[in-house]
Design a protein around this motif. Structure first.
Motif, PDB file in Angstrom:
ATOM      1  N   THR A  34      75.491  47.117 148.990  1.00  0.00           N
ATOM      2  CA  THR A  34      75.790  46.647 150.339  1.00  0.00           C
ATOM      3  C   THR A  34      75.810  47.843 151.285  1.00  0.00           C
ATOM      4  O   THR A  34      76.512  48.839 151.032  1.00  0.00           O
ATOM      5  CB  THR A  34      77.156  45.946 150.385  1.00  0.00           C
ATOM      6  N   LYS A  82      72.514  43.250 152.147  1.00  0.00           N
ATOM      7  CA  LYS A  82      72.657  43.536 150.727  1.00  0.00           C
ATOM      8  C   LYS A  82      71.280  43.781 150.134  1.00  0.00           C
ATOM      9  O   LYS A  82      70.311  43.090 150.450  1.00  0.00           O
ATOM     10  CB  LYS A  82      73.356  42.380 150.003  1.00  0.00           C
ATOM     11  N   CYS A 141      68.701  50.488 154.870  1.00  0.00           N
ATOM     12  CA  CYS A 141      69.948  50.275 155.612  1.00  0.00           C
ATOM     13  C   CYS A 141      69.860  50.974 156.969  1.00  0.00           C
ATOM     14  O   CYS A 141      69.348  52.095 157.072  1.00  0.00           O
ATOM     15  CB  CYS A 141      71.150  50.828 154.842  1.00  0.00           C
ATOM     16  N   THR A 183      73.834  45.101 142.852  1.00  0.00           N
ATOM     17  CA  THR A 183      73.621  44.927 144.292  1.00  0.00           C
ATOM     18  C   THR A 183      74.266  46.083 145.058  1.00  0.00           C
ATOM     19  O   THR A 183      75.340  46.568 144.694  1.00  0.00           O
ATOM     20  CB  THR A 183      74.223  43.600 144.783  1.00  0.00           C
TER      21      THR A 183
END
Length: 563
Positions: free
Chosen positions: A47, A55, A68, A45
């Motif tokens: 973040t 995430k 993101c 994962t």
């Protein structure tokens, strides 16, 4: 090397130190710098760095799409290149909406093994160009867009950079040493000014006393002259007139004696020359040559040479030398006769001679004071009104004028030196040592000259009048933000010391010329660049060791990058 490559040293030194400790960590994704590796350790994962609530599956890293809001999921692609670190990014194709974040990463990280690691803008990634200046390992062009392949050049570039950096460091060391010498010279020059001030103050104190004494003496002399007995008719009494006539006649005779003596010496010189010619003629003529005229001439010379001529009288010449000297002991002291004062009424005052010594001087002084008082109050006429000023008064005034001029000159010099001590000569008064020193630079049809703390000038190479570009006004600071050239001959970025020159030659249909001289560190004094920013407003970039290592409001440019 460019400014970005050089400035990256300071940023990435901590990263190099952390490489060893991170050897056991999983490999970093493409484009991630070591200081950001902690955000990419999870194998499943990811973040978002600036948005931890978001995430993503690890497969979405470097998939060429921005997921993101800060672009941190695309460290190795140009997918988020339209994001700007200086303004909010635009909406992504995968997440419609409006983002209010900025980029979390400084750019695409190039390892550049063998050289200096650094970051390259995301817009340069896979753009079909080899950006060796920033990414010498070619890792930014991994997709080979347009068939472009960028072989790793870090070994060669790093070697050349280290060679240039060694030269830069050596030059910087020389520049620092020169600055130390300039500071020492400036200190010495200031000490000279301080010592001169002390000397001038002592001289002024002495000169002031001298002027006061001479002023008082002149008043007493003029008062005494006013109190003297009325002189004889004309310009003086009989003795004075006769002395004047005798002086003129004797001077005339002296001048004639000197003239005759010079003429005698000249004639003697010519006779000596002619005698030498005749002597040589007698010695060199051929007696076997039967020329009666020649024989007669030789016989006449022999008769002439056989005569008993008197030898020069050296004693008489010494007497003449003594007579002709104006300051010889035998010279007549004419001033003793020229100052003789006589009057038909002198006899009236001879009664003083019959007085006892104890009261004679007192009576004389009282009589003179009485005469002066009567003259000054207009009761008696000044007997010397129409007469030339006496020599004693003239001499007293001359001495006073000379002393006053010396005093005024010393006061003027003292003021100049005291002002010099308060003048701004920059950090450590460094420019005191450079004051008036000039440096030139050819530029096209002109030669430009900068004289520290004096003036700037434009000189045509093909002749003609020089143009004043400004006279020194003050020292100030300016902020600059420019790329530093590879040779270090430039301003870089940050606060810089600048010398302002104003009120130069008037510009036709414009202002008086002015120049801002911006200084940066260099081993030698040299002009780098001249630009006319506005009509008759110039900017000159100058290198000098005087500003090397100087912290001007915490300059943002690393000192070692200035050369």
């Amino acid at each position: 090397m460019g400014r970005q490559t050089l400035s990256s040293i300071a940023l990435l030194l901590p990263l190099l130190a952390s490489t060893t400790s991170a050897a056991s960590d999983p490999p970093r994704p493409r484009g991630v710098g070591p200081e950001f590796s902690k955000f990419y350790k999870d194998p499943e994962t990811f973040t978002c760095i600036s948005n931890p609530s978001i995430k993503l599956d690890i497969a979405r890293l470097n998939d060429d799409y921005c997921d993101c809001p800060d672009g941190s999921d695309e460290p190795g692609t140009s997918a988020c290149s339209y994001f700007s670190p200086l303004s909010p990014p635009q909406p992504s194709r995968r997440e419609p909406g409006s983002f209010d974040e900025t980029l979390a990463l400084p750019g695409f990280y190039c390892k550049n093994k063998g050289h200096i690691p650094g970051y390259i803008p995301f817009t340069n990634v896979n753009d079909g160009k080899c950006d060796y200046e920033l990414c010498c390992d070619g890792s930014d062009e991994y997709e080979g867009v347009g068939g472009v392949k960028c072989p790793d050049q870090c070994a060669t570039i790093g070697k050349e950079w280290r060679k240039q950096d060694e030269a830069r460091q050596k030059s910087l060391g020389n520049a620092r040493q020169k600055r130390k010498e300039l500071v020492a010279e400036s200190t010495r020059l200031r000490k000279e000014v301080e010592d001169r001030i002390l000397t001038l103050k002592a001289q002024i104190e002495g000169q002031t006393k001298k002027v006061d004494a001479l002023t008082k003496s002149l008043v007493e002399i003029e008062r005494a002259e006013k109190g003297k007995i009325v002189k004889g008719a004309g310009k003086g009494g009989k003795v004075t007139v006769l002395a004047s006539l005798a002086k003129e006649r004797i001077q005339e005779l002296t001048d004639n004696v000197e003239r005759v003596r010079k003429e005698r010496d000249a004639a003697k010189g010519r006779i000596d020359e002619l005698e030498a010619m005749l002597k040589r003629f007698k010695e060199e003529y051929n007696p076997n040559f039967n020329d009666e005229g020649v024989k007669r001439a030789v016989k006449a010379w022999e008769d002439y040479a056989a005569q008993d001529w008197p030898a020069p009288d050296a004693v008489r010449d010494r007497d003449l030398d003594e007579i002709l000297k104006p300051d010889s002991e035998s010279a007549i002291k004419w001033e003793e006769f020229e100052t003789v004062e006589e009057s038909d009424v002198d006899v009236l005052y001879q009664f003083e001679n019959y007085l006892p010594d104890s009261i004679r001087s007192w009576v004389d002084a009282k009589l003179r004071d009485l005469r002066v008082t009567l003259i000054e109050n207009g009761i008696l006429a000044n007997p010397n009104t129409d007469s030339p000023e006496s020599k004693v008064v003239t001499d007293a005034k001359s001495q006073l004028d000379s002393a006053q001029r010396e005093l005024d000159n010393d006061k003027s010099e003292l003021t100049k030196h005291e002002e010099d001590l308060t003048k701004d000569y920059g950090p450590d008064s460094i420019f005191r040592a450079l004051n008036g020193r000039c440096v030139n630079q050819d530029s096209g049809e002109y030669t430009y000259e900068h004289c520290f703390l004096t003036k700037t000038t434009q000189k045509p190479k093909k002749g003609g009048a020089h143009t004043g570009m400004g006279n020194f006004a003050r020292i100030e600071t300016v902020t600059v933000d420019e790329a530093l050239p590879a040779d270090g001959r430039g301003l870089g970025s940050g606060e810089r010391i600048a010398l302002k020159y104003e009120n130069g030659q008037h510009c036709w249909n414009g202002p008086n010329r002015s120049t801002t001289v911006i200084l940066a560190c260099a081993e030698n004094d040299e002009i780098w660049k001249i630009v006319e920013e506005e009509k008759c407003v110039y900017r000159m970039e100058v290198g000098t060791p005087a500003v090397c290592g100087v912290d001007v409001k915490k300059s943002s440019t690393p000192e070692h990058n200035e050369l």
